[in-house]
Structures are given as structure tokens and as C-alpha cells.
Design an enzyme around this catalytic site. Structure first.
Site, PDB file in Angstrom:
ATOM      1  N   GLY A  54      26.765  27.117  46.604  1.00 50.29           N
ATOM      2  CA  GLY A  54      26.314  26.272  45.514  1.00 50.29           C
ATOM      3  C   GLY A  54      25.381  27.034  44.592  1.00 50.29           C
ATOM      4  O   GLY A  54      25.014  28.179  44.848  1.00 50.29           O
ATOM      5  N   ASN A  55      24.980  26.386  43.519  1.00 47.43           N
ATOM      6  CA  ASN A  55      24.085  27.038  42.564  1.00 47.43           C
ATOM      7  C   ASN A  55      22.710  27.311  43.156  1.00 47.43           C
ATOM      8  O   ASN A  55      22.068  28.309  42.820  1.00 47.43           O
ATOM      9  CB  ASN A  55      23.938  26.167  41.309  1.00 47.43           C
ATOM     10  CG  ASN A  55      25.155  26.223  40.420  1.00 47.43           C
ATOM     11  OD1 ASN A  55      25.499  27.266  39.890  1.00 47.43           O
ATOM     12  ND2 ASN A  55      25.828  25.092  40.276  1.00 47.43           N
TER      13      ASN A  55
ATOM     14  N   VAL B  54      25.724  26.945  52.107  1.00 43.41           N
ATOM     15  CA  VAL B  54      25.772  26.282  53.411  1.00 43.41           C
ATOM     16  C   VAL B  54      26.951  26.833  54.200  1.00 43.41           C
ATOM     17  O   VAL B  54      28.061  26.954  53.673  1.00 43.41           O
ATOM     18  CB  VAL B  54      25.899  24.754  53.258  1.00 43.41           C
ATOM     19  CG1 VAL B  54      25.868  24.079  54.626  1.00 43.41           C
ATOM     20  CG2 VAL B  54      24.776  24.206  52.378  1.00 43.41           C
TER      21      VAL B  54
ATOM     22  N   GLY C  60      35.955  21.901  39.503  1.00 45.09           N
ATOM     23  CA  GLY C  60      35.170  22.777  40.357  1.00 45.09           C
ATOM     24  C   GLY C  60      35.679  22.796  41.788  1.00 45.09           C
ATOM     25  O   GLY C  60      36.163  21.783  42.307  1.00 45.09           O
ATOM     26  N   ALA C  61      35.539  23.963  42.429  1.00 45.21           N
ATOM     27  CA  ALA C  61      36.014  24.123  43.803  1.00 45.21           C
ATOM     28  C   ALA C  61      35.351  23.121  44.736  1.00 45.21           C
ATOM     29  O   ALA C  61      35.999  22.570  45.638  1.00 45.21           O
ATOM     30  CB  ALA C  61      35.748  25.550  44.283  1.00 45.21           C
ATOM     31  N   ASP C  62      34.060  22.850  44.512  1.00 42.57           N
ATOM     32  CA  ASP C  62      33.354  21.912  45.393  1.00 42.57           C
ATOM     33  C   ASP C  62      33.907  20.510  45.273  1.00 42.57           C
ATOM     34  O   ASP C  62      34.012  19.777  46.273  1.00 42.57           O
ATOM     35  CB  ASP C  62      31.848  21.935  45.100  1.00 42.57           C
ATOM     36  CG  ASP C  62      31.512  21.662  43.644  1.00 42.57           C
ATOM     37  OD1 ASP C  62      32.377  21.871  42.755  1.00 42.57           O
ATOM     38  OD2 ASP C  62      30.370  21.243  43.360  1.00 42.57           O
TER      39      ASP C  62
ATOM     40  N   ASP D   3      28.166  13.655  44.791  1.00 48.31           N
ATOM     41  CA  ASP D   3      27.633  14.870  45.417  1.00 48.31           C
ATOM     42  C   ASP D   3      26.368  15.254  44.658  1.00 48.31           C
ATOM     43  O   ASP D   3      26.423  15.645  43.491  1.00 48.31           O
ATOM     44  CB  ASP D   3      28.673  15.991  45.357  1.00 48.31           C
ATOM     45  CG  ASP D   3      28.320  17.170  46.252  1.00 48.31           C
ATOM     46  OD1 ASP D   3      27.120  17.373  46.527  1.00 48.31           O
ATOM     47  OD2 ASP D   3      29.236  17.901  46.674  1.00 48.31           O
TER      48      ASP D   3
ATOM     49  N   THR E  43       0.211   8.292  38.561  1.00 47.55           N
ATOM     50  CA  THR E  43       1.224   9.143  37.936  1.00 47.55           C
ATOM     51  C   THR E  43       2.251   9.661  38.931  1.00 47.55           C
ATOM     52  O   THR E  43       3.465   9.570  38.698  1.00 47.55           O
ATOM     53  CB  THR E  43       0.552  10.332  37.216  1.00 47.55           C
ATOM     54  OG1 THR E  43      -0.306   9.827  36.193  1.00 47.55           O
ATOM     55  CG2 THR E  43       1.600  11.239  36.576  1.00 47.55           C
TER      56      THR E  43
END
Length: 259
Positions: free
Chosen positions: A8-9, A13, A107-109, A129, A184
């Protein structure tokens, strides 16, 4: 054993499979600057630390949304295991009916998520996802991939808010104390978590409206672990969906190569 790798970016995994059972998962930071030799050393040491001899692996498959790392990782795995790993992309048989304007852009994912979800759940499906980006995939009642959405990821959005708003701090993403924040940080936590959960609920409802029938909603990705319990719509949280999809594709294509 079979090794499945999702690049992933933000994170990579890995999952080790033995006799159709996921026996080990590993997570490491995705580094675009590392060489095949460096990935070979890193992954080899991680596997050995968990009792897995890389030379005992009989094969593997990887998917990557980082194009420059696809060949780097394939070369690293060849060095580490002596095996040529499959890669999700052109030439790999997926069995997925993609009804998009340009199927090659998917995308492949997202391909892997869809393959896994179709093997486990009844379509029509909507698959979320949550990673660097939040993606939504829609699969119709006939099992065809219709399209979806790409949304700025939760961590990305919160960091951008902190960077562009002078009085808002960088925050750790975690369970909010309450729905209506009273300071905040509480306000930012509640906005991030409940806002994401309500977005997913709304997207499921609008997808059902678009398709004209109820859908099965499936959720995965690193950040979904925090969000899914705050959703009101029924949602199947499937932590290892992508690794399961990779394993399915490995078995399908290894069988084709051997026949």
C-alpha cells in the site's frame, strides 16, 4: 507455505498461508526508496523472527498500488525465496467482470478486495477499504464490478486539517470521548471518527437507492478497525480481506500454470 504481499501507499502487509489457513501476518512501512536487496534483508529477518524459513516458501503473490515497487518487490522475493512471485495486473486471471470505462485503471487492491468479497458474501456488495485513501467498490447482483468512489483517507484528511488550520493541533486517532466534543481535541476526534462512520452509513444507503435493492456491506483496511463499530448500518468487518483475495488468486493462477 504461500506468502501474500499487499503493498500500500503507507504500509505493506504480508500473510503466510499453510493449508488454506492464514498462520502469520506482518506489517511494515512502505518505503519507495528501498532496493530489492534491502527489502530482501528486511522481510527475511522479519519472517525468521517469527519462525518462518523463507526457503520453505513454495510460492507467493503480490499486489501493489505503488508502481515503482512492484518489480522491486518481485526481485526481492526472488532473491529471498528462489521463487518467481505472481503479481496482480495484466496477464493474471481474476475471473472478475469489470464494467468500468477503462478496466485497466482499476487498482490492484480493489480487484483483490472484490475477488475476496465475492467468494464470501452475497452480492450486490459495497466494499469499503480505509487506508491512505478510503475507497468504495460496488458489485451488482450479477457479480459485476460497477465502479465506486475514491475519497481522501481519514489520516490524510485530519493531517491536512491540522496543517492548514493554524489553531488546530495534530492529533492521535482514537476512540472519541463523546459525540459532541467539549474541547478542540475532542471535537477533532469526534469529527474524524463519527464523521467517517456517518459517511459510510450514508454511502451504503445511497448505493442501495442507486441499485434499487439492499446490499451487503463489507469493510476492511487499517483505519477501518477504529471506525466500523461506530457505523449504524450492518457492516461485515473483514480485517484480512485483501490477503484472502491474494491467496485465492494465487491458487487460481498456480493451478492454471500447472495445467
Amino acid at each position: 507455505m504461500i506468502l501474500t504481499i499487499d503493498i500500500g501507499n503507507t504500509n505493506t502487509v504480508l500473510g503466510c498461508w499453510r493449508e488454506d489457513r492464514l498462520i502469520l501476518t506482518l506489517r511494515l512501512h512502505t518505503n519507495r526508496d528501498q532496493t530489492a536487496d534491502e527489502y530482501c534483508l528486511l522481510i527475511g529477518n522479519l519472517l525468521k523472527s517469527r519462525g518462518v524459513d523463507p526457503l520453505s516458501l513454495s510460492g507467493g503473490i503480490l499486489s501493489s498500488v505503488v508502481p515503482e515497487l512492484r518489480m522491486v518487490m518481485k526481485n526481492a522475493m526472488a532473491l529471498l525465496t528462489g521463487k518467481t512471485f505472481l503479481s496482480v495486473g495484466a496477464g493474471l486471471k481474476t475471473g472478475l467482470d469489470i464494467r468500468m470505462d477503462n478496466p485497466a485503471q482499476l487498482g490492484a487492491d480493489l480487484v483483490v478486495d472484490a475477488v475476496a468479497a465475492l467468494s464470501k458474501y452475497q452480492p450486490p456488495l459495497v466494499i469499503f477499504d480505509m487506508g491512505t485513501a478510503t475507497t468504495m467498490s460496488v458489485i451488482d447482483k450479477n457479480g459485476a464490478y460497477r465502479g465506486g468512489m475514491i475519497i481522501p483517507g481519514l489520516r490524510l484528511s485530519v493531517d491536512a486539517l491540522s496543517a492548514r488550520a493554524a489553531q488546530l493541533p495534530y492529533i492521535h486517532l482514537g476512540p472519541p470521548e463523546r459525540f459532541i466534543g467539549s474541547n478542540t481535541i475532542d471535537c477533532m476526534q469526534a469529527g474524524a471518527v463519527y464523521g467517517s462512520a456517518l459517511m459510510i452509513d450514508g454511502l451504503i444507503a445511497r448505493t442501495e437507492e442507486e441499485l434499487g435493492q439492499p446490499v451487503t456491506a463489507v469493510a476492511t483496511g487499517g483505519l477501518m478497525a477504529l471506525i466500523h463499530s461506530y457505523c449504524r448500518k450492518p457492516l461485515h468487518y473483514d480485517e484480512n480481506l485483501l490477503l484472502e483475495g491474494l491467496y485465492i488468486l494465487y491458487k487460481k493462477n498456480a493451478k492454471l500454470q500447472s495445467s
